[in-house]
Enzyme design. Structure first.
Site, short mmCIF file in Angstrom:
data_model
loop_
_atom_site.label_atom_id
_atom_site.label_comp_id
_atom_site.label_asym_id
_atom_site.label_seq_id
_atom_site.Cartn_x
_atom_site.Cartn_y
_atom_site.Cartn_z
N SER A 273 -8.34 57.28 20.22
CA SER A 273 -7.48 57.88 21.24
C SER A 273 -8.05 57.50 22.60
O SER A 273 -9.26 57.25 22.72
CB SER A 273 -7.45 59.40 21.09
OG SER A 273 -6.90 60.03 22.24
N TYR B 76 -11.46 67.83 19.94
CA TYR B 76 -10.76 66.56 19.70
C TYR B 76 -11.46 65.42 20.44
O TYR B 76 -11.72 64.36 19.86
CB TYR B 76 -9.31 66.69 20.14
CG TYR B 76 -8.47 65.47 19.93
CD1 TYR B 76 -7.96 65.16 18.67
CD2 TYR B 76 -8.14 64.61 20.98
CE1 TYR B 76 -7.17 64.03 18.46
CE2 TYR B 76 -7.36 63.49 20.79
CZ TYR B 76 -6.88 63.21 19.53
OH TYR B 76 -6.09 62.09 19.34
#
Length: 256
Positions: free
Chosen positions: A144, A157
């Site tokens: 990501s 995350y």
């Protein structure tokens, strides 16, 4: 077809980015093993779509964040499809919470799925390659932009994706003598189920688009094309790097 004769295992391939990657690899000639959390109608539909390309497709199920499940899935994939040449670590989860409210259970779930799972599934894959006695293999992690970009309220995350970046860099060096390449793809804002809440909020989408120079959200196919490249011989001399698919978001982002 660049992947003719190859077989790929793709985690989280029943929906979203994983499904798009699996389909693109099949279109490039690869047989596909879909690794899904559950053997359900959604996973079976993904298998049927893959088979319509004329390639072989198989389903294995389990919790990638559970080490025993991860190893079992790799064993089942090899038993069903034969030698595995490409591993795409795509399965991921994010949970929004203020840092002071993050529970241990949610932290463990995010880190297990996003980092522990890729770690031990890659280990199982490398052991399989070594047992085959043939050099080469591709590991592609779907990371990501948040392996680099802070994301308030998603600290676990970001920690998982930052860890995935360093795991990739270390393994690229350690596994190079085996002819195995390891790279990350770091998507930005992609229209997938994980972003369902965002996409249902027009004001939030509008604010986000102001940060994306290309002026649109990404599509799963935008990521899938890059995965096909990294899986192919065209990327044989690439390892240890993160490639961003974000429309320019990373270098133009300002927290609202």
């Amino acid at each position: 077809m660049r992947l003719q004769g190859k077989t790929a295992l793709v985690t989280g391939a029943a929906t979203g980015i994983g499904q798009a990657i699996a389909l693109r690899l099949a279109q490039e000639g690869a047989n596909i093993v879909v690794a899904a959390h559950h053997d359900n109608a959604q996973a079976q539909a993904a298998i049927e779509e893959l088979r319509r390309t004329g390639r072989q497709a198989y389903l294995v199920s389990g919790d990638v964040g559970n080490v025993a499940d991860a190893r079992t899935m790799m064993d089942a994939a090899v038993q069903a499809a034969g030698p595995i040449d490409i591993l795409v670590n795509n399965a991921g989860v994010e949970i929004r919470a203020a840092f002071t409210d993050v529970s241990e259970e949610d932290y463990d779930r995010v880190l297990a799925t996003n980092l522990k799972g890729p770690f031990f599934l890659t280990q199982a894959f490398v052991r399989h390659l070594r047992q085959r006695g043939q050099p080469g293999g591709r590991v592609i992690n779907i990371s990501s932009v948040h392996e680099e970009l802070p994301f308030p309220h998603f600290t676990s995350y970001c920690a998982s994706k930052g860890g995935l970046r360093m795991m990739m860099r270390n393994l690229a060096i350690e596994l190079a003598p085996l002819g195995i390449t390891v790279n990350n793809i770091a998507p930005g804002a992609i229209e997938t189920p994980i972003n369902r809440n965002l996409m249902s909020d027009p004001a939030a989408v509008s604010a986000l688009l102001k940060n994306i120079p290309l002026g649109r959200l990404g599509q799963p196919t935008d990521v899938a094309g890059l995965a096909a490249f990294l899986a192919s011989d065209d990327a044989a001399y690439m390892t240890g790097t993160t490639l961003y698919v974000d429309g320019g978001l990373l270098w133009n982002y300002a927290e609202q």
